[in-house]
Write an enzyme that holds these catalytic residues in place. Sequence first.
Site, mmCIF file in Angstrom:
data_model
loop_
_atom_site.group_PDB
_atom_site.id
_atom_site.type_symbol
_atom_site.label_atom_id
_atom_site.label_comp_id
_atom_site.label_asym_id
_atom_site.label_seq_id
_atom_site.Cartn_x
_atom_site.Cartn_y
_atom_site.Cartn_z
ATOM 1 N N GLY A 170 0.814 -1.214 0.000
ATOM 2 C CA GLY A 170 0.000 0.000 0.000
ATOM 3 C C GLY A 170 0.840 1.254 0.000
ATOM 4 O O GLY A 170 0.559 2.215 -0.736
ATOM 5 N N GLU A 171 1.892 1.262 0.825
ATOM 6 C CA GLU A 171 2.778 2.420 0.880
ATOM 7 C C GLU A 171 3.576 2.579 -0.407
ATOM 8 O O GLU A 171 3.851 3.703 -0.835
ATOM 9 C CB GLU A 171 3.723 2.300 2.077
ATOM 10 C CG GLU A 171 3.078 2.484 3.432
ATOM 11 C CD GLU A 171 2.404 1.226 3.955
ATOM 12 O OE1 GLU A 171 1.818 1.285 5.046
ATOM 13 O OE2 GLU A 171 2.473 0.182 3.264
ATOM 14 N N VAL A 172 3.953 1.463 -1.026
ATOM 15 C CA VAL A 172 4.674 1.532 -2.304
ATOM 16 C C VAL A 172 3.799 2.189 -3.370
ATOM 17 O O VAL A 172 4.255 3.063 -4.120
ATOM 18 C CB VAL A 172 5.132 0.137 -2.758
ATOM 19 C CG1 VAL A 172 5.711 0.199 -4.171
ATOM 20 C CG2 VAL A 172 6.164 -0.439 -1.793
#
Length: 199
Positions: free
Chosen positions: A108-110
């Site tokens: 998700g952060e990527v």
Amino acid sequence: SAPRRANGGATAAGVGKFQPWPPILSAGVAPPGWSGILPRMHLTFGQHLLLGLYSLVLRLAFPVTLYHLIWRGMRQREYLQRWPERYAWLDGKLDLHDTIWVHAVSVGEVIAAAPLVDALMAAHPDRPLLVTTITPTGSERVRALWGDRVHHVYLPYDLRSMVRRFLDRARPAIAVIVETEIWLNLYVECGRRGIPLVM
């Protein structure tokens, strides 16, 4: 475009101030006198004590990391791979200079960081860009999005010796953390080395 945060917002450990992202990241380095969310600082006795206690707890819990990787590996085999990276043994894997470093915990952060990483690559095509993750799914997404255009390893556990080995090999000029988790040894060591840290 990169998200912006006004100066004077809440900061890690209540020290320093956020600088809006665009002026910093467009240059790829911090402007003169800027020190990120953690300034180059002298810890108080109480802060040293708390940091030492935090590090002691991590050291006592260190054997659990092996069981955790094995347990996760029983369900997702990728957790049984690339263990040296998790303990910051990076000889032959990472040896960078003047690096722009982006840390994104998982997939998700990527995905959230993708526009920023793309913009940084376009603005600084000749500088190494390192993207670290913690999970295999995040690692897979990094490779799917950028392949060999970025350097990628797992971020090691937050033990002081591992943090120092990692930073000795990554040599970041600036660090961008795409999360709100606090890794005390990592952030304090960045502060000691004068590495600007943006969250």
